[in-house]
Design a protein around this motif. Structure first.
Motif, PDB file in Angstrom:
ATOM      1  N   ARG A 112       0.839  -1.210   0.000  1.00 39.81           N
ATOM      2  CA  ARG A 112       0.000   0.000   0.000  1.00 39.81           C
ATOM      3  C   ARG A 112       0.867   1.249   0.000  1.00 39.81           C
ATOM      4  O   ARG A 112       0.560   2.246  -0.673  1.00 39.81           O
ATOM      5  CB  ARG A 112      -0.933  -0.003   1.214  1.00 39.81           C
ATOM      6  N   ARG A 113       1.988   1.217   0.776  1.00 41.88           N
ATOM      7  CA  ARG A 113       2.851   2.397   0.825  1.00 41.88           C
ATOM      8  C   ARG A 113       3.529   2.636  -0.525  1.00 41.88           C
ATOM      9  O   ARG A 113       3.689   3.780  -0.954  1.00 41.88           O
ATOM     10  CB  ARG A 113       3.912   2.220   1.915  1.00 41.88           C
ATOM     11  N   GLY A 170       0.800   3.872  -3.073  1.00 37.27           N
ATOM     12  CA  GLY A 170       0.277   5.193  -2.786  1.00 37.27           C
ATOM     13  C   GLY A 170      -1.238   5.198  -2.771  1.00 37.27           C
ATOM     14  O   GLY A 170      -1.888   4.179  -3.055  1.00 37.27           O
TER      15      GLY A 170
END
Length: 280
Positions: free
Chosen positions: A273-274, A277
């Motif tokens: 997810r990081r 984005g």
């Protein structure tokens, strides 16, 4: 009720001795060796009965003999260690079964295979307690040396600790621990008691000192749980104790805070997810 109290005493002592030893067996990678020694003691027990010696003596002698034979085959041939272990332990176990089949006796040798914790005698209890205390005392007194040998045998040798001596001591204690646990779960399941607690504790901590506390604590908890379930469900006590240890291992394998499967999945999902984005 008295039988359950005696069974609980024997199982708790065996669980603590096996759990503490299992911490080093897991770190060194000697799971197969534990399996080999536990099965190889069967002919020793039968021969001890034939000559009128204590069962523990025969079991200890054949446990040491199995370890020596595995090392000799490994050192003097092209056979790898896992193959040498497999050949030696199955051969000695088969020899034990043959001796049982041809030895006339009024003794039920079945308890060697499956345990006999509900019918232990006073002599059995004394033997288990004495051998268990000796095993735990030696392990704790040589804690630092054994830990250094497990993590870095070359460094241990450099500072004057003989890796060969540590290896022999661990194998001797393994044979002694198998004798201790024989009364509780029998030779078929004893390998679970000398492997599972250490493996479970290893999923919960990186520090050896904590493993030496966590492993016996979990093993004793499983001993109480297994015997409680066996009493009310009328099932095999040894099987119930080992099943409790196995169930606890898989629960921690899935849900351990740092090394559990679920925690690893959440970390991977968070990393994805990081990197991806926010979705617009």
């Amino acid at each position: 009720m008295e039988a359950m109290q005696r069974a609980l005493l024997v199982t708790v002592v065996a669980s603590v001795a096996c759990a503490i030893l299992s911490c080093w067996l897991v770190l060194i990678g000697w799971s197969l060796m534990g399996d080999a020694v536990s099965h190889a003691v069967v002919p020793g027990v039968v021969l001890a009965y034939v000559v009128g010696a204590p069962f523990a003596v025969g079991a200890f002698v054949f446990g040491c003999f199995a370890v020596w034979l595995i090392g000799t085959v490994r050192a003097t041939s092209r056979v790898k260690e896992d193959a040498a272990i497999g050949v030696v332990f199955t051969t000695l176990f088969a020899l034990g079964l043959v001796l049982i089949s041809v030895t006339p006796s009024h003794v039920d040798f079945g308890h060697i295979l499956f345990g006999n914790v509900l019918w232990v005698s006073d002599a059995d209890i004394i033997q288990v307690v004495v051998l268990g205390v000796v095993t735990v005392a030696v392990l704790l007194l040589r804690n630092r040396d054994l830990t250094l040998y497990a993590f870095d045998p070359d460094h241990a040798h450099t500072i004057g600790i003989s890796p060969r001596r540590m290896q022999i001591m661990l194998l001797g204690l393994l044979a002694l621990t198998v004798v201790v646990a024989l009364q509780a779960v029998g030779v078929i399941l004893v390998v679970a008691m000398v492997i599972t607690p250490g493996a479970t504790a290893y999923l919960l901590t990186n520090r050896m000192e904590r493993m030496l506390v966590i492993a016996p604590a979990l093993a004793v908890t499983c001993a109480f749980t297994g015997l409680y379930v066996a009493y009310y469900a009328d099932v095999s006590p040894g099987g119930a104790v080992v099943l409790s240890q196995g169930t606890l291992f898989f629960i921690i394998y899935l849900f351990a805070p740092q090394r559990g499967v679920v925690a690893a999945y959440r970390r991977r999902a968070g990393a994805i997810r990081r990197v991806s984005g926010p979705v617009e």
